[in-house]
Design an enzyme around this catalytic site. Structure first.
Site, PDB file in Angstrom:
ATOM      1  N   SER A   1      -3.527  -1.924   4.760  1.00  0.00           N
ATOM      2  CA  SER A   1      -3.185  -0.836   3.834  1.00  0.00           C
ATOM      3  C   SER A   1      -1.718  -0.490   4.022  1.00  0.00           C
ATOM      4  O   SER A   1      -1.141  -0.746   5.090  1.00  0.00           O
ATOM      5  CB  SER A   1      -4.044   0.402   4.135  1.00  0.00           C
ATOM      6  OG  SER A   1      -3.539   1.548   3.463  1.00  0.00           O
TER       7      SER A   1
ATOM      8  N   TYR B   1      -8.046   6.747   9.881  1.00  0.00           N
ATOM      9  CA  TYR B   1      -7.815   5.589   9.019  1.00  0.00           C
ATOM     10  C   TYR B   1      -6.447   4.968   9.304  1.00  0.00           C
ATOM     11  O   TYR B   1      -6.325   3.746   9.457  1.00  0.00           O
ATOM     12  CB  TYR B   1      -7.907   6.028   7.555  1.00  0.00           C
ATOM     13  CG  TYR B   1      -7.704   4.925   6.542  1.00  0.00           C
ATOM     14  CD1 TYR B   1      -8.706   3.995   6.292  1.00  0.00           C
ATOM     15  CD2 TYR B   1      -6.513   4.817   5.820  1.00  0.00           C
ATOM     16  CE1 TYR B   1      -8.534   2.985   5.351  1.00  0.00           C
ATOM     17  CE2 TYR B   1      -6.334   3.823   4.880  1.00  0.00           C
ATOM     18  CZ  TYR B   1      -7.343   2.912   4.648  1.00  0.00           C
ATOM     19  OH  TYR B   1      -7.174   1.909   3.716  1.00  0.00           O
TER      20      TYR B   1
END
Length: 255
Positions: free
Chosen positions: A143, A156
């Site tokens: 990401s 995350y």
């Protein structure tokens, strides 16, 4: 077909980016092992799309947050489909929680799926390649948040930052075996996980203001990059992250 006669295992490939990757690899000629936590309509839909392209495919249910399941997944994939060539660590999750309210169980769940799973899947896959004296490709779906802070999603970001360093270390250790290891780092992609955002015009507009390309990404945008990294054309690329974000990473600001 650049991936003709290759066999790819794509985790979390029953929907969203994972499905897009599986279908794109099939278009390039690969046979597929589809994975999710359980069989169901979404898994069957991915299988159908791959098989319509004339490729072999199977589905194996496994929770990649459990080490024993990671090892079983690789073993069963080989047993059903034959020697593997490509591993795409795509499965992932995120939890919205302010740091001061974060709970241990949620932290553990995110790190288990997003970081521990890729670690032990890559290990099982690399051992398989070593034992069969073959090279291969490991591609992790990371990401932009391996670089970019994301308030209220600290676990995350920790998992994706760890995935970046995992990729770099494995690229060095596994290069002598002919195994390349790379990340793709999507930005804002239109998938089921972002469905609520798409339905909120004000929030969507603020996000699009941060994306120079002026649109959300699509699963195919990520899938094309994965297909390239899986191909022979990328045989000299290892230890790097390919960012797929329409320019968001270098233009983002909190509002």
């Amino acid at each position: 077909m650049k991936l003709q006669n290759r066999i790819a295992l794509v985790t979390g490939s029953t929907q969203g980016i994972g499905r897009g990757i599986a279908v794109r690899l099939a278009e390039a000629g690969a046979d597929l092992v589809i994975n999710g936590r359980e069989d169901g309509e979404e898994a069957q839909e991915t299988l159908e799309q791959v098989r319509k392209l004339g490729r072999r495919a199977c589905f194996i249910a496994a929770d990649v947050g459990v080490v024993a399941e990671c090892r079983r997944l690789v073993n069963e994939a080989v047993a059903q489909m034959g020697p593997l060539d490509i591993l795409v660590n795509n499965a992932g999750l995120q939890k919205h929680r302010p740091f001061l309210d974060a709970e241990e169980a949620e932290y553990d769940q995110v790190l288990e799926v997003n970081l521990r799973g890729p670690f032990f899947l890559a290990q099982a896959f690399a051992r398989h390649l070593r034992d069969s004296n073959r090279g291969g490709r490991i591609i992790n779906n990371s990401s932009v948040h391996e670089e970019l802070p994301f308030p209220n999603f600290t676990s995350y970001c920790v998992s994706k930052g760890g995935l970046k360093m995992l990729m770099r270390n494995l690229a060095i250790e596994l290069a002598p075996l002919g195994i390349t290891v790379n990340n793709v780092a999507p930005g804002a992609i239109e998938t089921p996980i972002n469905s609520s955002l798409v339905k909120q015009p004000d929030k969507l507009e603020r996000l699009l203001e941060n994306i120079p390309a002026g649109r959300l990404g699509q699963p195919r945008d990520v899938a094309g990059a994965v297909a390239f990294l899986a191909s022979d054309e990328a045989s000299y690329i290892t230890g790097t992250t390919l960012v797929i974000d329409g320019g968001l990473l270098w233009n983002y600001s909190e509002q």
